[in-house]
Write a protein that holds these residues in place. Structure first.
Motif, PDB file in Angstrom:
ATOM      1  N   MET A 158      75.182 -50.348 -47.190  1.00 36.06           N
ATOM      2  CA  MET A 158      76.427 -51.129 -47.271  1.00 36.06           C
ATOM      3  C   MET A 158      77.114 -50.146 -48.203  1.00 36.06           C
ATOM      4  SD  MET A 158      76.796 -53.424 -44.840  1.00 36.06           S
ATOM      5  CE  MET A 158      77.852 -54.755 -45.615  1.00 36.06           C
ATOM      6  N   LEU A 159      76.685 -50.008 -49.454  1.00 33.12           N
ATOM      7  CA  LEU A 159      77.394 -49.230 -50.402  1.00 33.12           C
ATOM      8  C   LEU A 159      77.974 -47.901 -49.850  1.00 33.12           C
ATOM      9  CD1 LEU A 159      75.443 -50.116 -53.414  1.00 33.12           C
ATOM     10  CD2 LEU A 159      77.711 -50.854 -53.074  1.00 33.12           C
ATOM     11  N   ALA A 160      77.333 -47.201 -49.139  1.00 31.42           N
ATOM     12  CA  ALA A 160      77.527 -45.862 -48.442  1.00 31.42           C
ATOM     13  C   ALA A 160      78.600 -46.015 -47.562  1.00 31.42           C
ATOM     14  CB  ALA A 160      76.052 -45.266 -47.982  1.00 31.42           C
ATOM     15  N   GLN A 161      78.548 -47.230 -46.700  1.00 31.88           N
ATOM     16  CA  GLN A 161      79.584 -47.299 -45.731  1.00 31.88           C
ATOM     17  C   GLN A 161      80.847 -47.917 -46.100  1.00 31.88           C
ATOM     18  OE1 GLN A 161      77.310 -49.807 -42.847  1.00 31.88           O
ATOM     19  NE2 GLN A 161      76.311 -48.008 -41.989  1.00 31.88           N
ATOM     20  N   HIS A 162      80.890 -48.639 -47.318  1.00 31.63           N
ATOM     21  CA  HIS A 162      82.114 -49.191 -47.699  1.00 31.63           C
ATOM     22  C   HIS A 162      82.570 -49.033 -49.068  1.00 31.63           C
ATOM     23  CE1 HIS A 162      81.820 -51.309 -43.594  1.00 31.63           C
ATOM     24  NE2 HIS A 162      80.832 -51.774 -44.024  1.00 31.63           N
ATOM     25  N   PRO A 163      83.331 -48.035 -49.298  1.00 32.97           N
ATOM     26  CA  PRO A 163      83.921 -47.740 -50.655  1.00 32.97           C
ATOM     27  C   PRO A 163      84.348 -49.057 -51.506  1.00 32.97           C
ATOM     28  CG  PRO A 163      84.775 -46.134 -49.182  1.00 32.97           C
ATOM     29  CD  PRO A 163      84.235 -47.518 -48.406  1.00 32.97           C
ATOM     30  N   ASN A 164      84.970 -50.019 -50.752  1.00 38.54           N
ATOM     31  CA  ASN A 164      85.493 -51.216 -51.332  1.00 38.54           C
ATOM     32  C   ASN A 164      84.689 -52.546 -51.550  1.00 38.54           C
ATOM     33  OD1 ASN A 164      85.580 -51.536 -48.528  1.00 38.54           O
ATOM     34  ND2 ASN A 164      87.209 -53.172 -48.345  1.00 38.54           N
TER      35      ASN A 164
END
Ligand SMILES: [Zn+2]
Length: 259
Positions: A158-164
């Motif tokens: 999830m952290l890799a896919q979503h910078p926000n």
């Protein structure tokens, strides 16, 4: 109790939002009385019964207008905690609302307009919807309460896919979690699993600490603060400074709006 614990454990500031016995107004009042200590967030979370009909698919316009008016006062520097998808726990009936609904999308739109972060509690059961929402509002920072209690592999993805997306660690540092034993990041009640430490050290700008304060009793609140300190002590000094303080301050809405 909160101020005494903050003094004792050396916490300068804390984000506060309503729970069972408070309100948006009382939280803002506490922040006014203790400037520089409390940072108020505004919430229209569905665990408040009066808010549930709007979440359940009725007309969310009035509820969103209420949140808009709260944010317009300048007394709040974030939105949350919004418990849109929350497993049942003591004194708390389960919530399980679609993240694609008008209320959740309206909250994100208000966050965008008022330039504040949203603290969101979403369990891993609605991960795909959370991904869609994050992609739909890439400019709105979302503080994911307890990181959705995800296992390591999903945290990484999830952290890799979503910078926000920002992974918040409250209740994850406790030696034992009352709802599920694997929710803790500790392998033996003290030491953080090395794999979790490695993930946090690899991107310390994406993690935040929290206590999940409820103030039901002094002993458990003390345990929460102590558990955060035990966790922070295992990070490198640079990561400690970011996870323990700087990341939150960077995410907060404009202080110039405070009045
Ligand atoms: Zn929560």
């Amino acid at each position: 109790m909160q101020l005494a614990l903050m003094d004792r454990f050396g916490a300068e500031q804390a984000v506060v939002f309503w729970g069972g016995r408070s309100s948006n107004e009382s939280v803002a009042e506490a922040a006014r009385q203790h400037p520089g200590r409390f940072i108020a967030f505004a919430s229209i979370s569905p665990e408040r019964r009066a808010y549930r009909p709007a979440w359940a698919g009725g007309d969310g316009a009035a509820l969103l207008a209420e949140l808009d008016a709260l944010l317009a006062t300048g007394h709040y520097r974030g939105i949350g905690e919004i418990n849109a998808v929350h497993f049942e726990s003591a004194g708390f009936a389960e919530t399980d609302y679609a993240l694609s609904g008008p209320v959740m999308e309206g909250i994100m739109a208000l966050a965008r307009r008022h330039r504040v972060p949203v603290m969101l509690h979403v369990e891993s059961t609605r991960m795909a919807e959370l991904s869609t929402l994050l992609a739909q509002f890439p400019d709105v920072p979302v503080i994911w309460a307890h990181g959705g209690y995800t296992p390591l592999i999903l945290a990484r993805r999830m952290l890799a896919q979503h910078p926000n997306l920002y992974y918040e660690l409250s209740a994850r540092t406790w030696p034992r979690h009352p709802r599920s034993p694997e929710f803790t990041l500790l392998r033996d009640g003290r030491e953080v699993w090395p794999e979790w430490l490695a993930l946090i050290e690899s991107q310390p700008e994406r993690f935040l600490i929290g206590t999940d304060a409820s103030h039901r009793d002094a002993a458990s609140e003390q345990m929460k603060f102590a558990s955060v300190q035990n966790f922070l002590a295992q990070l490198s000094p640079a990561a400690q400074a970011q996870v323990g303080r700087a990341n939150l301050l960077r995410l907060l809405g404009p202080a110039s709006a405070l009045r």
